[in-house]
Design an enzyme around this catalytic site. Structure first.
Site, PDB file in Angstrom:
ATOM      1  N   SER A  78      36.413  31.416  35.471  1.00 55.28           N
ATOM      2  CA  SER A  78      36.932  32.766  35.712  1.00 55.28           C
ATOM      3  C   SER A  78      37.383  32.939  37.161  1.00 55.28           C
ATOM      4  O   SER A  78      37.164  33.975  37.780  1.00 55.28           O
ATOM      5  CB  SER A  78      35.862  33.812  35.364  1.00 55.28           C
ATOM      6  N   SER A 121      37.266  40.616  34.011  1.00 56.69           N
ATOM      7  CA  SER A 121      37.958  39.327  33.968  1.00 56.69           C
ATOM      8  C   SER A 121      38.555  38.981  32.611  1.00 56.69           C
ATOM      9  O   SER A 121      39.244  37.964  32.491  1.00 56.69           O
ATOM     10  CB  SER A 121      37.008  38.207  34.399  1.00 56.69           C
ATOM     11  N   LYS A 128      42.179  38.103  32.437  1.00 56.24           N
ATOM     12  CA  LYS A 128      42.729  36.754  32.561  1.00 56.24           C
ATOM     13  C   LYS A 128      43.238  36.195  31.235  1.00 56.24           C
ATOM     14  O   LYS A 128      43.918  35.157  31.225  1.00 56.24           O
ATOM     15  CB  LYS A 128      41.694  35.829  33.177  1.00 56.24           C
ATOM     16  N   LYS A 136      37.134  34.681  26.770  1.00 59.79           N
ATOM     17  CA  LYS A 136      36.944  35.091  28.164  1.00 59.79           C
ATOM     18  C   LYS A 136      35.879  36.176  28.301  1.00 59.79           C
ATOM     19  O   LYS A 136      35.863  37.138  27.541  1.00 59.79           O
ATOM     20  CB  LYS A 136      38.274  35.614  28.731  1.00 59.79           C
TER      21      LYS A 136
END
Length: 390
Positions: free
Chosen positions: A124, A64, A67, A230
């Site tokens: 997320s 993730s 992102k 993130k």
């Protein structure tokens, strides 16, 4: 003549002032702050200098952390006024079908861009990521093309995306160095840390489907100065994190790929941040948006445009060491013609050490310069004729 002299003096100052610079790359070798990570990087944000690196160019699944690029394109769309924070985003059947981490959007459900961004940055959310991709580009596939184009623009050599979420798929990869550079790019949008730095929030408030968001990056709460960026996890990638923190005017970005568990991941990132803040410091020479030069514009409704630093111009030093003195060099574009758009790159400032560029910052137009109308051009020509005649 007075204006010309002022411009010349400004240029002489910029070209001859001595700025101490410390090139930190290579100094970290021998120390291993991330023994249980597959790869890792610690980068000073303004200069892009690596303070620590381990297998920094190894291609690995970013999960993730993907992102981060998704958020870059969202923030750019906001900057370009393609979308607004208040715009409504409708959830498609496809977006609602995303597995993994999500905010459980239902087909046809709408949220604002701001709410979607909270879902992506804090929770997320894969479903929110796809919904925003479709909003901006029409489809996830078209959005992913934009992601890969942006990666090339940023010079990322070990990154390729197949989706906007980081869900497992073949030939979807990045590296610790590239991820740090993406973090550096995202942080150009100062508003993003209001989202990534929020520990908890709510969606669908005042409804019977109120949804509690808790940041997957626990360091936001437990490490002073951390305000992003993130996390990532899949069975293939293991536990990953791109984190950023600011202290005493210095911002650093730490990246860890492939830790065994969340505790180990957070501990290793914490060690990197401690090392960066304990061993290094920065000094800002020029602020983002500061006027640094004035250049001529041809065929414009006005004859000159101010150039500003696109980013903070910062020098990095290791604490306790005498810094070397180096000279910044300004390069300005020639034959600049209207129309010019605010933010358009029209030059740069470089700092070199031993023939190697260790800092390069764009100089951008401070305002829009429209192309002169026929009447404005006539007035200018008449004014020049009058001056010559006198």
């Amino acid at each position: 003549m007075k204006k010309l002299l002022s411009i010349c003096l400004t240029s002489v100052f910029l070209l001859n002032c001595c700025i101490p610079v410390f090139a930190a790359e290579g100094e970290y070798q021998g120390a291993d702050f991330t023994p249980n990570a597959k790869s890792a990087v610690l980068m000073e944000r303004d200069t892009g200098t690596l303070l620590y690196a381990k297998n920094e160019d190894e291609q690995l699944p970013p999960a993730s952390m993907t992102k981060i690029m998704t958020m870059i394109l969202i923030m750019e769309a906001l900057d370009h006024k393609q979308i607004k924070m208040s715009d409504k985003v409708r959830t498609s059947e496809y977006a609602a079908s995303m597995g993994g981490s999500q905010i459980f959007l239902e087909p046809g459900e709408t949220m604002t861009v701001k709410q979607m961004l909270y879902g992506i940055s804090i929770g997320s959310a894969n479903d929110a990521s796809v919904a925003m991709a479709e909003k901006i580009a029409g489809s996830e596939e078209a959005f992913v093309d934009k992601m890969n184009t942006k990666a090339k623009q940023l010079g990322l050599k070990n990154t390729f995306f197949q989706n906007c979420t980081g869900l497992p798929v073949e030939n979807h990869y990045s590296s610790a160095r590239d991820m740090a550079l993406m973090g550096k790019e995202l942080l150009k949008h100062e508003e993003i840390t209001k989202f990534t730095g929020t520990y908890e929030s709510y969606l669908r408030e005042n409804t019977d489907k109120k949804f509690w968001l808790v940041n997957t990056n626990k360091l936001v709460k437990f490490y002073p100065g951390v305000d992003g960026l993130k996390t990532g996890f899949t069975n293939e990638s293991k536990y990953c994190l791109t984190a950023t923190a600011s202290r005493d005017g210095m911002r650093i970005v730490a990246v860890v790929f492939g830790a065994d568990d969340p505790k180990s991941r957070n501990l290793q990132v914490t060690k990197l941040l401690d090392y960066g803040f304990n061993q290094f410091s920065t000094k800002q020479q020029f602020k983002k948006g500061e006027n640094l030069a004035l250049v001529n514009v041809e065929k414009g409704h006005q004859n000159k445009v101010k150039l500003q630093a696109a980013e903070n111009i910062t020098i990095l030093t290791k604490k306790g060491e005498v810094a070397e003195k180096l000279t910044p060099q300004m390069t300005l574009n020639q034959n600049i013609q209207a129309p010019i758009h605010k933010g358009q790159v029209l030059g740069n400032i470089k700092i070199e050490k031993n023939g190697k560029i260790i800092s390069k910052t764009d100089l951008v137009a401070a305002e829009d310069i429209q192309k002169a109308t026929w009447f404005q051009s006539y007035q200018k020509a008449l004014g020049m004729f009058t001056q010559v005649k006198k």
